[in-house]
Design a protein around this motif. Structure first.
Motif, mmCIF file in Angstrom:
data_model
loop_
_atom_site.group_PDB
_atom_site.id
_atom_site.type_symbol
_atom_site.label_atom_id
_atom_site.label_comp_id
_atom_site.label_asym_id
_atom_site.label_seq_id
_atom_site.Cartn_x
_atom_site.Cartn_y
_atom_site.Cartn_z
ATOM 1 N N PHE A 80 0.874 -1.174 0.000
ATOM 2 C CA PHE A 80 0.000 0.000 0.000
ATOM 3 C C PHE A 80 0.913 1.227 0.000
ATOM 4 O O PHE A 80 1.767 1.380 0.867
ATOM 5 N N VAL A 81 0.722 2.094 -0.973
ATOM 6 C CA VAL A 81 1.659 3.230 -1.140
ATOM 7 C C VAL A 81 0.916 4.553 -1.265
ATOM 8 O O VAL A 81 -0.260 4.614 -1.641
ATOM 9 N N ILE A 82 1.661 5.608 -0.928
ATOM 10 C CA ILE A 82 1.217 6.981 -1.159
ATOM 11 C C ILE A 82 2.324 7.654 -1.949
ATOM 12 O O ILE A 82 3.508 7.390 -1.712
ATOM 13 N N GLY A 83 1.929 8.541 -2.836
ATOM 14 C CA GLY A 83 2.951 9.273 -3.584
ATOM 15 C C GLY A 83 2.497 10.694 -3.802
ATOM 16 O O GLY A 83 1.324 11.031 -3.629
ATOM 17 N N SER A 84 3.454 11.499 -4.171
ATOM 18 C CA SER A 84 3.155 12.901 -4.474
ATOM 19 C C SER A 84 2.522 13.018 -5.849
ATOM 20 O O SER A 84 2.652 12.138 -6.692
ATOM 21 N N PHE A 85 1.886 14.158 -6.070
ATOM 22 C CA PHE A 85 1.371 14.504 -7.403
ATOM 23 C C PHE A 85 2.501 14.814 -8.371
ATOM 24 O O PHE A 85 2.278 14.959 -9.561
ATOM 25 N N ALA A 86 3.711 14.955 -7.839
ATOM 26 C CA ALA A 86 4.883 15.173 -8.685
ATOM 27 C C ALA A 86 5.823 13.998 -8.498
ATOM 28 O O ALA A 86 6.212 13.691 -7.377
ATOM 29 N N HIS A 100 11.392 18.577 -3.839
ATOM 30 C CA HIS A 100 11.147 17.517 -4.816
ATOM 31 C C HIS A 100 10.304 17.951 -6.006
ATOM 32 O O HIS A 100 10.399 17.370 -7.077
ATOM 33 N N THR A 101 9.439 18.940 -5.817
ATOM 34 C CA THR A 101 8.598 19.387 -6.935
ATOM 35 C C THR A 101 9.398 20.218 -7.942
ATOM 36 O O THR A 101 8.874 20.569 -8.991
ATOM 37 N N VAL A 109 2.316 13.673 -12.216
ATOM 38 C CA VAL A 109 1.448 12.497 -12.246
ATOM 39 C C VAL A 109 0.044 12.978 -12.613
ATOM 40 O O VAL A 109 -0.416 13.999 -12.089
ATOM 41 N N SER A 110 -0.614 12.282 -13.511
ATOM 42 C CA SER A 110 -1.943 12.758 -13.929
ATOM 43 C C SER A 110 -2.877 11.585 -14.201
ATOM 44 O O SER A 110 -2.448 10.435 -14.204
ATOM 45 N N LEU A 121 9.181 7.227 -11.941
ATOM 46 C CA LEU A 121 10.206 7.360 -10.891
ATOM 47 C C LEU A 121 9.705 6.798 -9.558
ATOM 48 O O LEU A 121 9.758 7.463 -8.509
ATOM 49 N N ALA A 122 9.207 5.558 -9.619
ATOM 50 C CA ALA A 122 8.508 4.979 -8.463
ATOM 51 C C ALA A 122 9.363 4.976 -7.198
ATOM 52 O O ALA A 122 8.873 5.296 -6.110
ATOM 53 N N ASP A 123 10.649 4.666 -7.328
ATOM 54 C CA ASP A 123 11.497 4.612 -6.123
ATOM 55 C C ASP A 123 11.592 5.961 -5.425
ATOM 56 O O ASP A 123 11.654 6.031 -4.193
ATOM 57 N N GLY A 124 11.604 7.016 -6.206
ATOM 58 C CA GLY A 124 11.750 8.342 -5.607
ATOM 59 C C GLY A 124 10.439 8.967 -5.184
ATOM 60 O O GLY A 124 10.417 9.920 -4.402
ATOM 61 N N THR A 125 9.339 8.409 -5.708
ATOM 62 C CA THR A 125 8.044 9.070 -5.559
ATOM 63 C C THR A 125 7.143 8.428 -4.513
ATOM 64 O O THR A 125 6.407 9.120 -3.807
#
Lengths: 338, 338
Positions: A80-86, A100-101, A109-110, A121-125
């Protein structure tokens, strides 16, 4: 899969679209567990930003990793993950500085108001939550993807420190989250500018100590009254109009700071006025990725409950009503269940 | 007494005027030992600021206290003192926060290119130097009244920290002082933007590590080149034009800071550009009073020698030539001996 597409201002539809696929070895595909409508989505819904062709919409999400590219090692299917809109690499000098933005490899991300999304960039996001979170925590975790992190950045950019007096301009989901942030960062006094009773109530529950209903110059005068004529240490500008920016700058004491996270539309700042105000000013799209580990911890421990900004929950298929309710200010923020 | 009066743009005269008197019990009258011409005096000399009627001019001074009002207890006749161009009470909440130029009782000191001056709020404004300073230290002490304190504030507002990369925009007396400040506050790299060889030389002696001669977008590109494409941590804007402000903002890395001390003339800042830059911005008339004790110590100990910005010394009676030389860029800064 089912996905939301904006065709024109006011024209939001749910359509069948192909499921996203891994296109780069650093991508992840996520099955969304919850997504939502952002105040900034209303800019195109209201025709303030142009909609030249039908486009998938939405940029807030929590979900379960479905598949990852060959180079992804930080998250794995089933988490279960959360990520930024960027999306950000989390390794460049700008990310290391906490912005990070503005990552040197940033991608936006859209299309997140959908059943599945591709996150670059899943590892960073992405940040994984331990185990599968309890259902009642999901709305709060979802806010970390944007609004709660944005309120947090507003407070950081406005230099909120223990004992400070903070003013929050704007009573949307970001403004309400900013009240939480100011409180958590130790503000002794949090003045929320709001004229809507349900939002005032929520602001007070989130930690606001004073409510100011006046706007513009009258709002400034009221803040000055509440601060012995000096102005606030920190003002969190969460609207993005010329009026709200003026109000924020003029409510701040000399040497204080404005953090502005409402995306500015038609805002000009006069250099000489800023000069003589002695006010520090920093804004931008919030680097919410920087705050995820800390904010996840605060949600999981029950210390903050920003998910209360959602006052309407709809199945994804009824997303159009979710936009309408927010546009007409019947709802602060709409949560969507795919 | 002899005093400088500006009658119209380009028309500077030394005239006989009555000696100033104590008009409030918090005043002091000072016999000036040295005074000087400021880059900001050139705004009216050049007609950029209107000169509606003849007015005494000058705001930088060091001197010996001649007389004090009944309520003055912090300085006494015979002491050698330095004060800011802004009189401040040094006790109000704004002064306590370190922003003396926004003091709740601020008064602007004027008419300082003269043999005697009246300084309001003497206790809050003046700082005495122990004993009578050696003659060769007087130029450096004089800079603390404005330009060196202004350069110091630029560095503070730009958040210069040990190890930082700083850029100084502007090679006038303030810009050169800002180089000293950036160095003293620990910047590892100090990039001075200058195309004038004698000023470049002085910047290097003051601690600049790099000189950039390009301006505008080319200057920005050069700074980016020197900072691995990222931009500088801190940019000290010491000019005050639209071009210099753009250059400063665009030379700063995301999350970095611009401190702007060049009084802005016709400067507008676009809210959306500032937003996406992630740059923090703070400016203002420098609260030099806040820095006096520290900077006096640095001058007396020989650690800094900002008096080297004076490359022309004239008797007060030749003040008109002092303005001309600065206007024509034959001199960086003119020291006047009453």
């Amino acid at each position: 899969m089912r996905a939301t597409v904006i065709h024109a201002p006011g024209d939001i539809r749910v359509e069948n679209r192909p499921e996203p696929e891994i296109t780069a070895p650093t991508d992840a595909v996520i099955r969304t567990v919850a997504t939502c409508v952002c105040g900034s989505d209303l800019w195109s819904y209201r025709g303030v930003l142009p909609v030249d062709e039908p486009q998938p919409i939405g940029h807030e999400y929590v979900g379960v990793v479905e598949e990852v590219g060959d180079e992804v090692s930080g998250v794995k299917p089933g988490q279960f993950v959360i990520g930024s809109f960027a999306a950000s690499d989390n390794t460049c000098p700008v990310c290391r500085a906490g912005y990070h933005t503005s990552c040197q490899h940033v991608e936006w991300v859209s299309g997140c108001q959908a059943e599945y999304i591709r996150v670059p960039l899943a590892d960073g996001t992405l940040v994984a939550v331990p185990g599968q979170p309890a259902e009642e925590l999901i709305p709060s975790l979802l806010t970390l993807s944007d609004v709660m992190g944005t309120g947090w950045y507003a407070a950081k950019a406005a230099g909120v420190r223990p004992g400070a007096t903070a003013v929050v301009v704007g009573d949307g989901a970001v403004g309400l989250s900013a009240v939480i942030a100011a409180k958590e960062l130790g503000a002794e006094r949090v003045i929320a500018m709001s004229r809507h009773e349900p939002r005032q109530k929520l602001a007070l529950e989130f930690g606001a100590t004073d409510i100011v209903t006046e706007r513009g110059e009258e709002g400034v005068a009221r803040v000055k009254e509440l601060t012995d004529g000096t102005g606030a240490d920190s003002v969190l500008e969460c609207v993005g109009t010329q009026q709200s920016m003026h109000q924020a700058l003029r409510s701040t004491r000399p040497g204080g700071n404005v953090g502005f996270v409402g995306m500015p539309h038609g805002v000009q700042i006069d250099g000489q006025e800023l000069f003589f105000s002695h006010v520090g000013l920093r804004g931008g799209p919030a680097p919410v990725r920087a705050y995820l580990p800390d904010l996840i911890e605060r949600v999981l421990s029950g210390r903050i409950n920003p998910g209360r900004v959602f006052d309407l929950t709809l199945p994804l298929d009824e997303v159009a009503e979710g936009y309408r309710a927010m546009d007409e200010r019947r709802a602060v923020k709409t949560l969507l269940l795919p």
